[in-house]
Design an enzyme around this catalytic site. Structure first.
Site, short mmCIF file in Angstrom:
data_model
loop_
_atom_site.label_atom_id
_atom_site.label_comp_id
_atom_site.label_asym_id
_atom_site.label_seq_id
_atom_site.Cartn_x
_atom_site.Cartn_y
_atom_site.Cartn_z
N ASP A 53 0.84 -1.20 0.00
CA ASP A 53 0.00 0.00 0.00
C ASP A 53 0.88 1.25 0.00
OD1 ASP A 53 0.88 -0.22 2.59
OD2 ASP A 53 -1.11 -0.11 3.52
N SER A 54 2.21 1.06 0.00
CA SER A 54 3.12 2.18 -0.25
C SER A 54 2.89 2.74 -1.65
CB SER A 54 4.58 1.72 -0.10
OG SER A 54 4.82 0.55 -0.86
N GLU A 191 9.11 -4.03 10.59
CA GLU A 191 9.56 -2.74 10.04
C GLU A 191 10.11 -1.84 11.15
OE1 GLU A 191 6.80 -0.91 7.35
OE2 GLU A 191 7.95 0.96 7.25
#
Ligand code: KIV
Length: 272
Positions: A53-54, A191
């Site tokens: 979704d980046s 992350e």
């Protein structure tokens, strides 16, 4: 024939990824959002392609991942799937498509699988989304987890700083990872957390851990536009740039403008 250090040209499966962890073989994962790029990424030997979704940031220019819709993610994922032969394709479930309740989550995951042809979905979060993760797995859909800095929660965090530096958050992340692995997730992205914590997770669960800004793990993931150097404005410490496409593209396009304006292009050979 796929590219670099690829000793197995068969289609990558979740089972094969688990074997790779057991055999100590590292997993290379990259994002892609379109057909042409995905074809190159696959040919180069990347094991997992993430339709992240980046795309909201790098494709659409939004400041966060929150605005991208399910329909837009499906468009990107379907384009990527058409270009891929070997890599496992994972599609992010965008913000708002799985947080309301498990039924909505599984319905949206099914839409992604049916309409894109991808191999798996990725969701951000730990125990708070466990019922939804279980329901999606029960529907026969492979799920990848995502812990640490989860960009869909950026408004709650208030910062993109490193997560889980404090003991309490680190302990929560360890138990979230154990719960996701126990539920049946085939892998987990970690992350922007301390490398020592990533190491603990790698050792404590038997599913592949893929790091981004988390130090060494079972594999690594980067956003393709960042690692190719298309975007000069994003330079976190963890990012290694493998090319300077910003300069390459600027020079090439600048030359094209010059050639058109000087009537050098098209020449006699470039016409019918
Ligand atoms: O959307 C994305 O690109 C991601 C990666 C940063 C892991 O989730």
């Amino acid at each position: 024939m796929p590219g670099y250090l690829v000793d197995d040209t068969r289609k990558v499966t979740t089972h094969r990824l688990k074997e790779m962890k057991e055999q100590g073989k590292k997993i290379a994962m990259l994002t892609s959002y379109d057909y042409t790029t995905a074809k190159i990424v696959d040919e180069a030997g990347v094991d997992i392609i993430l339709v992240g979704d980046s795309a909201s940031n790098v494709m659409a220019g939004n400041h966060t991942t929150l605005p991208i819709t399910l329909d837009q993610m499906i468009y990107h994922a379907r384009s990527v799937v058409r270009g891929v032969k070997r890599a496992l394709v994972v599609c992010d479930m965008p913000f708002g498509t799985y947080q309301v309740n498990p039924v909505e989550g599984v319905r949206n995951a099914i839409r992604i699988m049916q309409e894109t042809g991808c191999d798996a979905v990725k969701l951000e979060g730990g125990v708070e989304i466990l019922d939804t993760v279980r329901k999606i797995l029960d529907a026969g859909i492979p799920v990848m987890g995502h812990l640490g800095l989860t960009p869909q929660s950026i408004n709650k965090f208030g910062t993109y700083a490193v997560r889980a530096r404090e003991d309490a958050e680190a302990a929560r992340l360890l138990s979230d990872a154990a719960a996701l692995a126990e539920a049946g997730c085939f892998g987990i992205v970690l992350e922007k957390i301390p490398a020592a914590l990533t190491q603990k997770v790698v050792e404590s669960v038997d599913v592949p851990i893929i790091g981004i800004g988390g130090g060494p793990a079972d594999g690594q993931v980067l956003v393709i536009d960042d690692m190719l150097g298309k975007n000069k404005d994003f330079s976190p410490k963890f990012l290694r740039r493998y090319a300077d496409l910003h300069t390459v593209m600027l020079d090439a396009i600048g030359q094209y403008v010059t050639d058109v304006k000087s009537c050098d292009f098209p020449n006699a050979q470039e016409q019918y």
